[in-house]
Motif scaffolding. Structure first.
Motif, PDB file in Angstrom:
ATOM      1  N   THR A  69       0.825  -1.222   0.000  1.00  0.00           N
ATOM      2  CA  THR A  69       0.000   0.000   0.000  1.00  0.00           C
ATOM      3  C   THR A  69       0.856   1.267   0.000  1.00  0.00           C
ATOM      4  N   GLU A  90      -0.211   2.530  -9.306  1.00  0.00           N
ATOM      5  CA  GLU A  90      -1.459   2.029  -8.727  1.00  0.00           C
ATOM      6  C   GLU A  90      -2.602   2.450  -9.638  1.00  0.00           C
ATOM      7  N   ARG A  97      -8.274  -2.756  -7.158  1.00  0.00           N
ATOM      8  CA  ARG A  97      -6.958  -2.092  -7.228  1.00  0.00           C
ATOM      9  C   ARG A  97      -5.957  -2.996  -7.938  1.00  0.00           C
ATOM     10  N   LEU A  99      -1.866  -3.217  -9.151  1.00  0.00           N
ATOM     11  CA  LEU A  99      -0.526  -2.659  -8.953  1.00  0.00           C
ATOM     12  C   LEU A  99       0.349  -3.090 -10.123  1.00  0.00           C
TER      13      LEU A  99
END
Length: 469
Positions: A69, A90, A97, A99
């Protein structure tokens, strides 16, 4: 680096993961050391992207990830651990979400490592790079073997006496020049020789292909092809051991003729007479020998292409490990000696890029022979042609390998393997469909082939494609 939702969805549509694109679910977390390893492996393979929060199997749904995060923190940790910068983005995809780690390609002549391990991808696994592959990387930017000098400060007459210039023009299908200057000019253009002042230099490429006698060149005398004929199925008794002296191009036809002369013939009975037929199709021998010459590691000292003839098989080996995995020899092409390969293709000694091994497999099927065997040793690559066997005498590995090669061959011509096509490959009758089905099932279990349409419940009309398709 800004990465859009549209770009994420485009990546998700690719048919399969590549050396430059990797998907991981990582719903809650992802092991940091594993991340470092993937960054190193992708960088060593030319750079690419690692995406977290996406399933790695089609249809590759976005599942979202809670890993890493703090982007600044993980970016810093990556740089400290592996020594090069990786951009981390991100992306707020509607489904979760995502990445994205954007990994740069390694620098030329440099291989990256993590904790001393130089990594690359092999299928789904991360594996250490072979010594052979590392040597190739570290040699990048240095003069290639073919351009190095085999003999320095030779006269024009020496060039003509050492190299078989007549054969070059015959093979390239051009008239022989009316004077020596025309011959030398053509050889200079092909980078077979270099003109320097009042003298010439003969390059490795020139000598390796056109030497009248490789022993005339100290750096190449150990690159001669060796053909050994044995009495039986093992090395206990040698009948003949011959080392070629001519360059690869000028000696190729004679080499193939010599190999064919050493092979025992199969005797078949026609309508009235017994007839001797070759044990192996000549095109298969030609292509495998040419491939061994082209793909050998020329920088490996004291080793050369070897051809071993046994009563039941023909084994061809070359120094060096392949640049691609053995199962992709039929459909992919990558040569470590491009100048050598290019000239041998133009001289019509071997096929165009990527069309050699498929012809080998096709001719093997036509002769109803056991499948081609490709074996990777510690420092050598081996390809083996086997004499005819009855279907009943083939073991499970033979049948699965034949099934896979047949499947690839069909795929390359725009068709699909079926139960019927596999029966035809093995010479099985229409009542032996269950036998072919068992072979296909074994090939599926071993991950070599797969159903074209997994939703199709009917096996009778099923079509199959290679695992990588």
């Amino acid at each position: 680096m800004d990465i859009s939702v549209d770009q994420i969805d485009k990546w998700r549509q690719v048919k399969s993961e590549t050396q430059n694109l990797e998907f991981k679910e990582a719903k809650t977390q992802f092991d940091t050391k594993r991340l470092f390893k993937y960054c190193v492996a992708l960088a060593n393979e030319g750079g690419g992207h690692l995406l977290l929060g996406i399933a790695d199997q089609a249809p590759r749904q976005v599942v979202g990830t809670q890993a890493f995060t703090d982007l600044m923190d993980i970016t810093s940790k990556i740089f400290i651990a592996i020594g090069f910068r990786v951009d981390v983005s991100e992306v707020a995809h509607p489904d979760g979400r995502v990445l994205v780690f954007s990994i740069p390609a390694r620098l030329a002549g440099t291989a990256y490592h993590f904790e001393g391990s130089y990594l690359m991808r092999s299928g789904e696994e991360l594996v250490p790079m072979s010594e052979d592959r590392l040597r190739m990387i570290f040699a990048e930017g240095q003069p290639v073997f073919e351009s190095k000098i085999a003999l320095d400060k030779v006269s024009a007459s020496d060039v003509i006496s050492l190299l078989d210039t007549q054969s070059y023009f015959e093979l390239i299908q051009l008239p022989y020049p009316i004077d020596r200057e025309g011959v030398l000019e053509r050889f200079i253009r092909e980078k077979l020789i270099i003109h320097e002042g009042s003298h010439y230099k003969i390059t490795h490429l020139g000598a390796l292909l056109f030497a009248k006698n490789l022993d005339s060149f100290d750096t190449l005398s150990r690159k001669s092809v060796r053909v050994t004929t044995y009495e039986g199925k093992d090395k206990l008794r040698t009948l003949r051991d011959t080392i070629g002296k001519k360059g690869y191009a000028v000696g190729f036809s004679g080499l193939i003729e010599y190999i064919n002369g050493q092979l025992p013939a199969n005797e078949v009975i026609g309508q009235a007479l017994r007839e001797a037929v070759p044990m192996f199709p000549e095109i298969a021998i030609r292509e495998l020998v040419a491939n061994a010459l082209i793909h050998q590691d020329l920088n490996e000292p004291g080793s050369s292409v070897s051809i071993d003839i046994y009563s039941n098989r023909l084994e061809i080996s070359n120094p060096g490990l392949p640049c691609i995995e053995a199962n992709r020899f039929i459909d992919e092409y990558q040569s470590r000696n491009e100048r050598l390969a290019d000239l041998m293709r133009r001289l019509r000694i071997c096929e165009e890029k990527g069309s050699g091994i498929d012809k080998v497999v096709s001719s093997i099927e036509m002769f109803q022979l056991p499948p081609l065997d490709i074996r990777i040793g510690e420092k050598r690559t081996y390809t083996t042609l086997f004499a005819h066997k009855q279907f009943e005498d083939m073991d499970k590995s033979d049948k699965v390998r034949a099934c896979f090669q047949h499947c690839v061959l069909r795929y390359l011509i725009g068709e699909k393997m079926t139960n019927q096509s596999l029966r035809e490959r093995f010479g099985l009758g229409s009542r032996q469909s269950d036998v072919a089905s068992r072979i296909v099932s074994q090939a599926i279990e071993e991950g070599m082939v797969k159903l074209e349409d997994p939703e199709n419940a009917s096996r009778r009309y099923a079509k199959y494609i290679p695992y990588w398709a």
